[in-house]
Design an enzyme around this catalytic site. Structure first.
Site, PDB file in Angstrom:
ATOM      1  N   GLY A 190      -6.622   2.747  -7.287  1.00 54.32           N
ATOM      2  CA  GLY A 190      -6.234   3.846  -6.425  1.00 54.32           C
ATOM      3  C   GLY A 190      -6.086   3.397  -4.991  1.00 54.32           C
ATOM      4  N   PRO A 236      -6.656   3.295  -0.839  1.00 54.89           N
ATOM      5  CG  PRO A 236      -6.363   1.723   0.856  1.00 54.89           C
ATOM      6  CD  PRO A 236      -5.592   2.525  -0.147  1.00 54.89           C
ATOM      7  CE  LYS A 259     -10.155   1.549  -4.844  1.00 54.75           C
ATOM      8  NZ  LYS A 259      -9.576   2.444  -3.824  1.00 54.75           N
ATOM      9  CB  THR A 260     -16.944   1.966  -3.015  1.00 54.76           C
ATOM     10  OG1 THR A 260     -15.930   0.971  -2.862  1.00 54.76           O
ATOM     11  CG2 THR A 260     -18.303   1.329  -2.814  1.00 54.76           C
ATOM     12  CD  GLU A 317       8.011  17.238  19.252  1.00 52.72           C
ATOM     13  OE1 GLU A 317       8.014  17.530  18.039  1.00 52.72           O
ATOM     14  OE2 GLU A 317       7.953  16.066  19.657  1.00 52.72           O
TER      15      GLU A 317
END
Length: 642
Positions: free
Chosen positions: A223, A225, A229-230, A446
C-alpha cells in the site's frame, strides 16, 4: 499512529559507551591523586624537620660548652637534642653508626658524656616501610591494569567481530507486548481479517489442521505510505500470543558482502528456536529488489541477502511454524521468486480508506480528545477524499494544536477545517504583504478556477475559495468530489483540465497578460493530459493502447534508463495530442469565462473584499442571490475568514 514498542534488547539502564569511558577516566584520575598523596605524606624517609638542624660538629661543641641537657636517639637515626635555652635541635645520623663513637672522634672525653642525659628509643619505621611497599606495588598494579585493558580490548574486538553477522531484530514477548490491537486499526477491514486468521492459526492451529489447511508462509502488506502497514503489524504483535521479531529491510545490508545473509540465518534460527513465532520485515524492498538488474552483478550484497531469505522461507526445511509478515510500498520492484505461493502466500492490499473507513479512523484518533458539539466526523470524512490514515491522524493532531493555540477547551469544527487545509496546503501566510494589484490578479485567477468548475458538468463542486496565501500558493480553490471516485471517464478528465486552465484564461481575459501564478496549473494539466494519452487510451488519434512503462518513474536497480516501447514518430504524436488536449481545454475555459464574465467579475470583487468564501456563499453568488452576511457552517466547513 501509536509509538513504536521499545526495544527490549536496548540498554535501558542509562549506561553508554560515553558514560563508561568517563567512569574509566575518573578512576584513573582518582588513582593518580591517591598516588600523589602517598608520595607527599610518606615520601620522606627522614621525618626530622628541616628547621633547627645541626651537624655532629655543632653537637660536639654544644656538649663541650655544657649547653646540652639531654640527647634522645629515636629509631637509630633521628637525634633530638634539648638545649639549656629551652630549644630543641635535630640531628640525623646513619643508623649503623654509634653516636658516642662519632662524638669521640670530635675530641670529646668520657667526662663530657656525663654532663647530659642520654636515652635511646625504638623508632617507628612504618613510614619508610609503607613508602617502600608503595614503590614496589603501585608500578606492578599499573602494569597489571594495562595488561587487563589490552586483553579486554582484544576480547571486545573479537566479540564484535563474532556478533557482526547476528540479527538486530527486536523481539517482543508477552511481558513486552505493545498495547496496540486490532481495535486500534480502522479503515482496513479486509486486511485486518486476513491477518486475524494468521493470529488465530497460531492460537488455535487444530481448527485449521483438522480441515487439512496449512499455515501461510508469508503475508505481504502492500500500500502507499501512511495507510497503516506498520500499525497493522504492531496490532498483530499485540494480538498474537507468540514471540514477535521486528526488523527493517535495510538492517540486513552492510558494506561487507555476506553480512546480510548471515543476519538472515541468525534471525530465522532465533525465530525457529522460539516457534511458533512471527517475523515482521518492514520495507522489504530494500533487500527484495529484482535480481539481475542492479549494478553489483551476482555478488551484490542485496542479492545474496535475498537469496538467503528465499531459502529460509521455502527451502528444504519445512514445518518451521514461522510466519513472515512484510510491508512495502513498492511491490513492482520485488523479485518474482519472493512473490510466488509458498513464500508470500497472501498479498494484503492496504489502500487509502473510503469514506466509511475515514470515518472509523477519525473515531479512533478522536478518542480521548475533547471535541466540540459542532464537530461532525462524517462530514470531515466526506471532505477528505484521498487522505491516508496518517493524514487523518495528523489532521486530528493539528486541530488539537490549533485549539490549544487559541486557548480553547475543546476542538471545534473551525479548527478541524483549518487543520485539514494545513495538511493539504500548509499554514496560512497572513503576514505576507502583497500589493493591491497583485491581490486583484490573484482574485481573478482563483475566480476563474471556481467559475469554470461550477459551470462544467463533470467538475467537482467548489467547497472553498480563498485568496489568502497558504504554503507556496498565493490562493487556492478547494474542489472536492461528493463521494469517492474509483473510475474516471474522459469527460471528467477534460472538465478537470478545463477547470485547471481557468485561472490562466481569466488572467488573459481581464489583464490581457500572463503571470507565473499559473505555472503549477500548467504542469498539472500537462500531466493529466499525458496520462489520458499514454496510460488510459483516451486519445482518438493514437487509439486504445499504452505508451511507456506505466507510472513513468525510474528506479535505479531495475531500469538504468527508460525503455520506450514506441517509436520517435509515436513520441511526436503523443506530444501533439497532449498539446491538443491542453489547448482545447484552455480555449474551452476561455470561451466559458467570456460568456459568463459577469459571474467572474462579481466573484472576484467579493473575494477582494472578503478574501474567503465557503461553498454556500459561492453558490449564492453564482445563482445571483444576495450574499448572506451571517456566518455559515455549510458542509461542515469554516466560516468566512476576514
Amino acid at each position: 499512529m501509536s509509538n513504536k514498542p521499545s526495544d527490549p534488547s536496548s540498554n535501558n539502564n542509562g549506561n553508554s559507551p560515553f558514560a563508561n569511558r568517563n567512569a574509566q577516566r575518573l578512576w584513573i584520575v582518582l588513582g593518580v591523586v591517591v598516588l600523589l598523596l602517598f608520595v607527599v605524606v610518606f615520601g620522606q624517609p627522614n621525618s626530622i624537620p628541616k628547621s633547627n638542624r645541626i651537624t655532629v660538629d655543632q653537637l660536639a661543641s654544644y656538649i663541650r660548652q655544657g649547653n646540652v641537657v639531654s640527647v634522645l636517639v629515636r629509631g637509630g637515626s633521628d637525634v633530638l637534642v634539648e638545649l639549656r635555652n629551652g630549644s630543641t635541635a635535630y640531628l640525623y645520623k646513619q643508623p649503623e653508626t654509634d653516636l658516642f663513637e662519632t662524638l669521640s672522634n670530635y675530641g670529646l672525653a668520657a667526662d663530657d658524656f656525663q654532663r647530659f642525659e642520654y636515652e635511646q628509643q625504638q623508632g617507628d619505621n612504618t613510614t619508610g616501610l609503607l613508602f617502600q611497599l608503595l614503590v614496589a606495588i603501585v608500578p606492578t598494579l599499573i602494569i597489571v591494569w594495562l595488561l587487563w585493558r589490552m586483553m579486554r580490548s582484544v576480547r571486545t574486538g573479537q566479540d564484535q567481530a563474532l556478533s557482526f553477522g547476528r540479527s538486530r531484530a527486536r523481539v517482543v514477548r508477552d511481558m513486552e507486548r505493545p498495547q496496540v490491537t486490532f481495535a486500534d486499526v480502522a479503515g482496513a477491514d479486509e486486511a485486518k481479517q486476513e491477518l486475524a486468521e494468521v493470529v488465530e492459526f497460531l492460537k488455535e492451529p487444530e481448527k485449521f489442521i483438522r480441515l487439512g489447511a496449512r499455515i501461510p508462509k508469508g503475508v505481504l502488506m502492500v500500500g502507499p505510505p501512511g495507510t497503516g502497514k506498520t500499525l497493522m503489524a504492531r496490532a498483530v504483535a499485540g494480538e498474537a500470543g507468540v514471540p514477535f521479531f521486528s526488523i527493517s529491510g535495510s538492517e540486513f545490508v552492510e558494506m561487507f558482502v555476506g553480512v546480510g545473509a548471515s543476519r538472515v540465518r541468525d534471525l530465522f534460527e532465533r525465530a525457529k528456536a522460539e516457534a511458533p513465532a512471527i517475523v515482521f520485515v518492514d520495507e522489504i524492498d530494500a533487500v527484495g529488489r529484482h535480481r539481475g538488474a542492479g549494478l553489483g552483478g551476482g555478488h551484490d550484497e542485496r542479492e545474496q541477502t535475498l537469496n538467503q531469505i528465499l531459502v529460509e522461507m521455502d527451502g528444504f526445511e519445512t514445518g518451521t511454524n514461522v510466519i513472515i509478515i512484510a510491508a512495502t510500498n513498492r511491490p513492482d520492484i520485488l523479485d518474482p521468486a519472493l512473490l510466488r505461493p509458498g513464500r508470500f502466500d497472501r498479498k494484503v492490499i492496504m489502500d487509502n480508506p473510503d469514506v466509511k473507513g475515514r470515518t472509523e479512523i477519525l473515531k479512533v484518533h478522536a478518542k480521548g480528545k475533547p471535541l466540540a458539539a459542532d464537530v461532525d466526523l462524517e462530514t470531515l470524512a466526506r471532505i477528505t477524499p484521498g487522505f491516508s490514515g496518517a493524514d487523518l491522524e495528523n489532521m486530528i493532531n493539528e486541530g488539537a494544536i490549533l485549539a490549544a493555540r487559541r486557548n480553547k477547551k475543546s476542538i471545534g469544527m473551525s479548527e478541524m477545517q483549518e487543520s485539514m487545509e494545513r495538511v493539504v496546503m500548509g499554514p496560512e501566510r497572513k503576514t505576507r504583504v502583497i500589493s493591491p494589484e497583485e491581490k486583484r490578479k490573484v482574485a481573478y485567477h482563483e475566480a476563474g478556477h471556481a467559475v469554470i468548475q461550477f459551470l462544467l458538468e463533470y467538475a467537482n463542486p467548489v467547497h472553498k475559495i480563498t485568496i489568502i496565501p497558504r504554503g507556496r500558493a498565493g490562493g487556492y480553490v478547494m474542489s472536492l468530489p461528493e463521494e469517492d471516485i474509483f473510475l474516471r471517464s474522459r469527460e471528467q478528465f477534460e472538465d478537470e483540465i478545463a477547470g485547471i486552465m481557468g485561472g490562466r484564461a481569466a488572467e488573459e481575459i481581464i489583464f490581457n497578460q500572463f503571470t507565473t501564478g499559473a505555472s503549477n496549473d500548467l504542469q498539472t494539466a500537462t500531466q493529466r493530459a499525458r496520462l489520458m494519452v499514454t496510460q488510459y487510451g483516451m486519445s482518438e488519434t493514437l487509439g486504445p493502447r499504452t505508451f511507456g512503462g506505466g507510472s513513468g518513474s525510474l528506479f535505479l536497480g531495475r531500469d538504468l534508463y527508460e525503455q520506450r516501447d514506441y517509436s520517435e514518430q509515436a513520441a511526436e504524436e503523443i506530444d501533439n495530442e497532449v498539446k491538443r488536449i491542453v489547448q482545447t481545454a484552455y480555449q474551452r475555459a476561455k470561451a466559458t469565462l467570456t460568456e459568463n464574465r459577469d459571474k467572474l467579475e462579481t466573484l472576484a470583487t467579493v473575494l477582494i473584499e472578503q478574501e474567503t468564501l465557503d461553498r454556500q456563499q459561492f453558490e449564492q453568488l453564482m445563482q445571483g442571490t444576495p450574499l448572506s452576511t451571517e456566518p455559515t457552517m455549510a458542509e461542515g466547513l469554516d466560516e468566512p475568514q476576514a
